[in-house]
Design an enzyme around this catalytic site. Structure first.
Site, mmCIF file in Angstrom:
data_model
loop_
_atom_site.group_PDB
_atom_site.id
_atom_site.type_symbol
_atom_site.label_atom_id
_atom_site.label_comp_id
_atom_site.label_asym_id
_atom_site.label_seq_id
_atom_site.Cartn_x
_atom_site.Cartn_y
_atom_site.Cartn_z
ATOM 1 N N GLU A 44 0.798 -1.259 -0.185
ATOM 2 C CA GLU A 44 -0.179 -0.100 0.038
ATOM 3 C C GLU A 44 0.938 1.306 -0.047
ATOM 4 O O GLU A 44 1.569 1.508 0.942
ATOM 5 C CB GLU A 44 -0.706 -0.047 1.283
ATOM 6 C CG GLU A 44 -1.840 1.311 1.397
ATOM 7 C CD GLU A 44 -2.642 1.293 2.555
ATOM 8 O OE1 GLU A 44 -2.392 0.651 3.402
ATOM 9 O OE2 GLU A 44 -3.629 1.879 2.211
ATOM 10 N N GLU A 82 2.917 9.895 6.352
ATOM 11 C CA GLU A 82 2.728 8.488 7.232
ATOM 12 C C GLU A 82 4.033 7.779 6.808
ATOM 13 O O GLU A 82 4.530 7.143 7.700
ATOM 14 C CB GLU A 82 1.531 8.113 6.711
ATOM 15 C CG GLU A 82 0.355 8.555 7.419
ATOM 16 C CD GLU A 82 -1.025 7.991 7.155
ATOM 17 O OE1 GLU A 82 -0.932 6.709 7.606
ATOM 18 O OE2 GLU A 82 -1.928 8.477 6.657
ATOM 19 N N HIS A 100 -4.862 8.306 0.623
ATOM 20 C CA HIS A 100 -3.435 8.793 0.016
ATOM 21 C C HIS A 100 -3.367 9.075 -1.312
ATOM 22 O O HIS A 100 -2.595 10.174 -1.589
ATOM 23 C CB HIS A 100 -2.869 7.508 0.342
ATOM 24 C CG HIS A 100 -2.607 6.911 1.756
ATOM 25 N ND1 HIS A 100 -2.544 7.444 2.926
ATOM 26 C CD2 HIS A 100 -3.141 5.794 2.290
ATOM 27 C CE1 HIS A 100 -2.622 6.767 3.897
ATOM 28 N NE2 HIS A 100 -2.900 5.648 3.586
ATOM 29 N N GLU A 125 -11.955 2.461 4.882
ATOM 30 C CA GLU A 125 -10.936 2.632 6.167
ATOM 31 C C GLU A 125 -11.230 4.046 6.437
ATOM 32 O O GLU A 125 -10.341 4.772 5.806
ATOM 33 C CB GLU A 125 -9.415 2.167 5.572
ATOM 34 C CG GLU A 125 -8.726 2.354 6.695
ATOM 35 C CD GLU A 125 -7.020 2.283 6.408
ATOM 36 O OE1 GLU A 125 -6.534 1.439 6.821
ATOM 37 O OE2 GLU A 125 -6.661 2.754 5.210
HETATM 38 C C1 LER Z 1 -2.419 3.923 6.887
HETATM 39 O O1 LER Z 1 -2.814 5.308 6.625
HETATM 40 C C2 LER Z 1 -3.439 3.077 5.789
HETATM 41 O O2 LER Z 1 -3.738 3.482 5.027
HETATM 42 C C3 LER Z 1 -3.233 1.692 6.148
HETATM 43 O O3 LER Z 1 -4.073 1.067 5.169
HETATM 44 C C4 LER Z 1 -1.960 0.986 6.067
HETATM 45 O O4 LER Z 1 -1.732 -0.036 7.032
HETATM 46 MN MN MN Z 2 -5.402 2.249 3.644
#
Ligand code: LER
Ligand code: MN
Length: 270
Positions: A152, A158, A188, A246
């Site tokens: 990822e 981060e 992201h 998420e």
């Molecule tokens: C962290 O920001 C994230 O997106 C998670 O999925 C990474 O482990």
């Molecule tokens: Mn993520």
């Protein structure tokens, strides 16, 4: 495509989790909202009663598309790019335990924050080599269980390496393992990509999992990302895997899960 949402199996300081308390109750809520699966965020599978976790998911007819592993970095500092060989070794052992856990569900194992950051005074080439070595050990181990890992790209605040989908693809090529895919996370991507849509198209042969969150990491539909266009792009590349929310538990866990379910239904994710 199928829809899921992330549930942590234990309380944690990582914030972007719709549910991180009362695991069984959270699973029930996710099933009631019509999700196809629940992605599990797990700090250490050895702390879990694995049979209970399996049964709870089975009783609620939920698949587990992926296991998130970042808490081992956030809370224990385990990482693939740490200069200390013992730390890297422990990180690899933890991912091997995650692979065994994932094999109960045929889930992918996420390599996100656990890759760590390149710390000051450490040579970038060296840190990347350590990360590649760890990824090779983990993918080799995962092959015995027919498990895929998914790398990822995360935003610059981060981690300081592998921030864009293209950087993820280049890294995957260097690892050279057939069971390593790419995770595209819209939160992201909104920070790092020139074009979310073009980068999805360019990475089309590698994307094996997708995280959905809006620009503010609230539920999809609560920020300014164009999810209609994102879903169109995923359909265009023939993506048939999971989109997994998420997201921050805001305004609260139940509301963000409901908002996610409503938006994903409107987007015709099925
Ligand atoms: C962290 O920001 C994230 O997106 C998670 O999925 C990474 O482990
Ligand atoms: Mn993520």
């Amino acid at each position: 495509m199928k829809k899921s949402i992330v549930i942590s199996t234990q309380p944690t300081k990582f914030s972007a989790l719709a549910f991180k308390e009362d695991f069984e109750n959270s699973v029930k809520k996710v099933a009631d909202l019509g999700f196809d699966g629940a992605e599990l965020a797990v700090r250490n599978p050895k702390d879990l009663k694995v049979d209970d976790v399996i049964n709870i998911l089975k009783e609620n007819n939920l698949e587990v598309p992926a296991i998130g592993t970042g808490q081992a970095y956030g809370e224990e500092g385990l990482s693939f790019s740490d200069p200390d060989e013992m730390v890297r070794k422990t990180a690899v052992e933890r991912i091997k335990d995650q692979i065994l856990f994932a094999s109960h569900f045929d889930a992918q194992v996420i390599i996100g924050l656990i890759r760590g950051i390149i710390v000051e005074n450490v040579n970038k080439t060296k840190a990347e080599k350590w990360t590649i070595d760890c990824l090779r050990k983990c993918t080799e181990f995962a092959k015995k269980y027919n498990i895929r890992l998914t790398l990822e790209p995360v935003n610059r605040y981060e981690s300081n390496f592998i921030n864009t989908l293209n950087e993820g693809v280049e890294f995957i090529k260097r690892v050279g393992a057939s069971n390593l895919g790419l995770l595209a996370d819209t939160f992201h991507m909104n920070i790092e990509e020139v074009s979310i849509y073009d980068s999805i198209i360019q990475a089309k042969d590698y994307i094996s999992h997708v995280h959905f969150a809006d620009s503010n990491r609230w539920a999809p539909g609560c920020g300014h990302l164009d999810f209609v266009k994102i879903v169109q792009t995923l359909k265009k590349i023939g993506y048939q895997g999971y989109v997994s929310a998420e997201i921050l538990p805001l305004p609260d866990s139940d509301s963000c899960a409901l908002l996610t379910a409503e938006t994903l239904n409107r987007l015709d994710i099925r």
